[in-house]
Design a protein around this motif. Structure first.
Motif, PDB file in Angstrom:
ATOM      1  N   GLY A   1       1.150   4.399  -2.934  1.00  0.00           N
ATOM      2  CA  GLY A   1       1.002   5.792  -2.403  1.00  0.00           C
ATOM      3  C   GLY A   1       2.181   6.545  -2.808  1.00  0.00           C
ATOM      4  O   GLY A   1       2.015   7.814  -3.491  1.00  0.00           O
TER       5      GLY A   1
ATOM      6  N   ALA B   1       0.766  -1.184  -0.074  1.00  0.00           N
ATOM      7  CA  ALA B   1       0.038  -0.036   0.088  1.00  0.00           C
ATOM      8  C   ALA B   1       0.917   1.357  -0.039  1.00  0.00           C
ATOM      9  O   ALA B   1       0.470   2.192  -0.826  1.00  0.00           O
ATOM     10  N   GLN B   2       2.041   1.160   0.754  1.00  0.00           N
ATOM     11  CA  GLN B   2       2.797   2.608   0.853  1.00  0.00           C
ATOM     12  C   GLN B   2       3.326   2.668  -0.505  1.00  0.00           C
ATOM     13  O   GLN B   2       3.516   3.778  -0.764  1.00  0.00           O
TER      14      GLN B   2
ATOM     15  N   CYS C   1      -1.094   5.017   5.986  1.00  0.00           N
ATOM     16  CA  CYS C   1       0.008   4.055   5.876  1.00  0.00           C
ATOM     17  C   CYS C   1       0.821   4.046   7.198  1.00  0.00           C
ATOM     18  O   CYS C   1       1.324   2.990   7.962  1.00  0.00           O
TER      19      CYS C   1
ATOM     20  N   LEU D   1      -6.410  13.091  -1.026  1.00  0.00           N
ATOM     21  CA  LEU D   1      -6.299  11.669  -0.990  1.00  0.00           C
ATOM     22  C   LEU D   1      -4.945  11.050  -0.661  1.00  0.00           C
ATOM     23  O   LEU D   1      -4.469  10.100   0.001  1.00  0.00           O
TER      24      LEU D   1
ATOM     25  N   LEU E   1      -7.377   6.439  -3.781  1.00  0.00           N
ATOM     26  CA  LEU E   1      -6.323   7.099  -3.936  1.00  0.00           C
ATOM     27  C   LEU E   1      -5.943   6.709  -5.723  1.00  0.00           C
ATOM     28  O   LEU E   1      -5.740   7.753  -6.443  1.00  0.00           O
TER      29      LEU E   1
ATOM     30  N   THR F   1      -8.529   2.838   1.372  1.00  0.00           N
ATOM     31  CA  THR F   1      -7.947   4.165   1.258  1.00  0.00           C
ATOM     32  C   THR F   1      -6.971   3.953   0.035  1.00  0.00           C
ATOM     33  O   THR F   1      -7.038   4.927  -0.670  1.00  0.00           O
ATOM     34  N   THR F   2      -6.243   3.049  -0.244  1.00  0.00           N
ATOM     35  CA  THR F   2      -5.229   2.798  -1.262  1.00  0.00           C
ATOM     36  C   THR F   2      -6.164   2.845  -2.634  1.00  0.00           C
ATOM     37  O   THR F   2      -5.692   3.304  -3.522  1.00  0.00           O
TER      38      THR F   2
ATOM     39  N   ALA G   1     -11.823   9.201   2.576  1.00  0.00           N
ATOM     40  CA  ALA G   1     -11.232   9.220   1.406  1.00  0.00           C
ATOM     41  C   ALA G   1     -12.069   8.704   0.406  1.00  0.00           C
ATOM     42  O   ALA G   1     -12.482   9.164  -0.902  1.00  0.00           O
TER      43      ALA G   1
ATOM     44  N   ALA H   1     -10.643   5.676   5.734  1.00  0.00           N
ATOM     45  CA  ALA H   1     -11.151   5.211   4.580  1.00  0.00           C
ATOM     46  C   ALA H   1     -12.477   5.720   4.159  1.00  0.00           C
ATOM     47  O   ALA H   1     -12.784   5.827   3.145  1.00  0.00           O
TER      48      ALA H   1
ATOM     49  N   HIS I   1      -4.037   9.089   2.622  1.00  0.00           N
ATOM     50  CA  HIS I   1      -3.289   7.711   2.393  1.00  0.00           C
ATOM     51  C   HIS I   1      -2.084   7.640   3.076  1.00  0.00           C
ATOM     52  O   HIS I   1      -1.666   6.524   3.796  1.00  0.00           O
TER      53      HIS I   1
ATOM     54  N   LEU J   1      -6.994   0.089   4.994  1.00  0.00           N
ATOM     55  CA  LEU J   1      -5.732   0.622   4.282  1.00  0.00           C
ATOM     56  C   LEU J   1      -6.051   0.359   2.988  1.00  0.00           C
ATOM     57  O   LEU J   1      -5.678   0.985   1.965  1.00  0.00           O
TER      58      LEU J   1
END
Length: 371
Positions: free
Chosen positions: A103, A99-100, A133, A125, A320, A316-317, A165, A162, A129, A313
């Protein structure tokens, strides 16, 4: 009822009475009885307590042996926790890293061609995000040390990210509410002014310097500009969402985001944030025939917070990647989303499997104890 912690030797707190007894005996060479304590207290309460508290504090700080024993037990617990939950922890970390990285790629994308509303959406976003993270990392830190309830409290925050976003992302498909992301970003001005005013009321009690008048004036000016731009309702906690969601509260935002089904989990996690009776009562459980109050670590109950964290997570990812750059999703984004979904399922499976091992072990212990 009892207190449950992972320690098996006397802690510093448990030795407190021993320290007091020792100091009284050393100082006066007297048998420590209730009458002796009362006489000391009656003759000079303040000098007595001042002297004793200083002495006891010195003894506690000097008791290196007890500290080392407790630290050794903590290390032993952490090793056993990692042995049982290690694979689950590993998959969680991989999902978080996936996920990171997604982003980071979104942050590097070209945004020159975006409209002002799309740019605001991208900024909101990306920042949501990034913090998601970080909080997911905090969840892992708490889980990996045996504090699932603390992790659950941070899961509440991840759920809020979440939802927020998702609402902002969804608004980009609604021509009437394309400015929702900008409203969200501008609402910082409302919070800044309110916090500054509160600080001005409290700084004397805190023995701190006040905010300079010029700063307050600038904040108030910006505050008034936002009210003039968006209306009086913008002052509210969720005033940024009022036009998009007339019932401007978090429950309503959950519904707008299609996440109302998570309300019970959110309420459960809220019990680990607030001081209400429900949350306090949840800090107890039946353990081997006794009701115990949790004061330390545990090797059980890690699965739900882990699943909640990765779910939030992931959501949210996805928002984005899909909405953060004007709806243009490239092949790398698609691969990342599919990989993250696989890792989300794998995380849930591994934590559930580890919990099953813990449950079987406890069941075996209980049977052996009864025989």
């Amino acid at each position: 009822m009892g207190l449950f912690s992972s320690r098996r030797v006397k802690s510093v707190d448990e030795k407190f009475a021993d320290y007091v007894t020792k100091e009284l005996g050393d100082a006066e060479n007297l048998d420590v009885t209730e009458e002796v304590l009362q006489r000391f207290a009656q003759e000079a309460v303040d000098p007595f307590t001042d002297k004793m508290s200083q002495k006891v504090a010195e003894l506690i700080l000097a008791d290196v042996g007890t500290f080392r024993q407790n630290a050794k037990q903590d290390r032993g617990f952490d090793r056993r926790l990692k042995k049982r939950w290690g694979e689950a922890f590993r998959v969680f970390q991989i999902a978080q890293a996936c996920a990171q990285e997604a982003g980071e790629r979104a942050l590097q994308k070209e945004i020159d061609g975006l409209t002002s509303e799309q740019r605001a959406c991208w900024q909101a976003l990306v920042e949501l995000h990034a913090k998601a993270c970080r909080v997911a990392g905090e969840v892992y830190a708490l889980l990996s040390r045996g504090f699932p309830e603390g992790a659950l409290a941070r899961c509440r925050t991840l759920h809020e990210f979440a939802v927020t976003a998702s609402v902002i992302g969804n608004s980009m498909d609604d021509a009437a509410h394309g400015d929702l992301a900008q409203r969200f970003l501008d609402h910082e001005i409302i919070a800044n002014f309110r916090q500054a005013k509160q600080y001005q009321m409290d700084y004397r009690s805190l023995n701190l310097p006040p905010v300079e008048d010029e700063v307050i004036e600038r904040l108030e000016k910006r505050y008034e500009e936002m009210i003039a731009k968006y209306g009086e309702e913008f002052k509210r906690e969720y005033g940024w969402a009022k036009r998009y969601c007339p019932d401007d509260n978090f429950r309503a935002l959950e519904s707008k985001a299609g996440m109302a089904h998570m309300r019970s989990y959110y309420q459960w996690a809220s019990g680990e944030v607030h001081s209400g009776a429900r949350g306090v009562r949840l800090n107890s459980s039946e353990f081997r025939g006794r009701r115990i109050l949790r004061v330390g670590k545990t090797n059980s109950g890690l699965a739900e917070p882990a699943s909640m964290a990765i779910n939030s997570l992931r959501q949210t990812t996805f928002v984005l990647l899909v909405k953060g750059t004007g709806g243009e999703v490239d092949m790398t984004d698609l691969v990342s989303m599919k990989a993250l979904e696989i890792l989300r399922k794998k995380t849930s499976e591994e934590f559930s499997a580890a919990q099953a091992v813990v449950d079987r072990s406890e069941e075996k212990f209980s049977k052996e104890r009864r025989t």
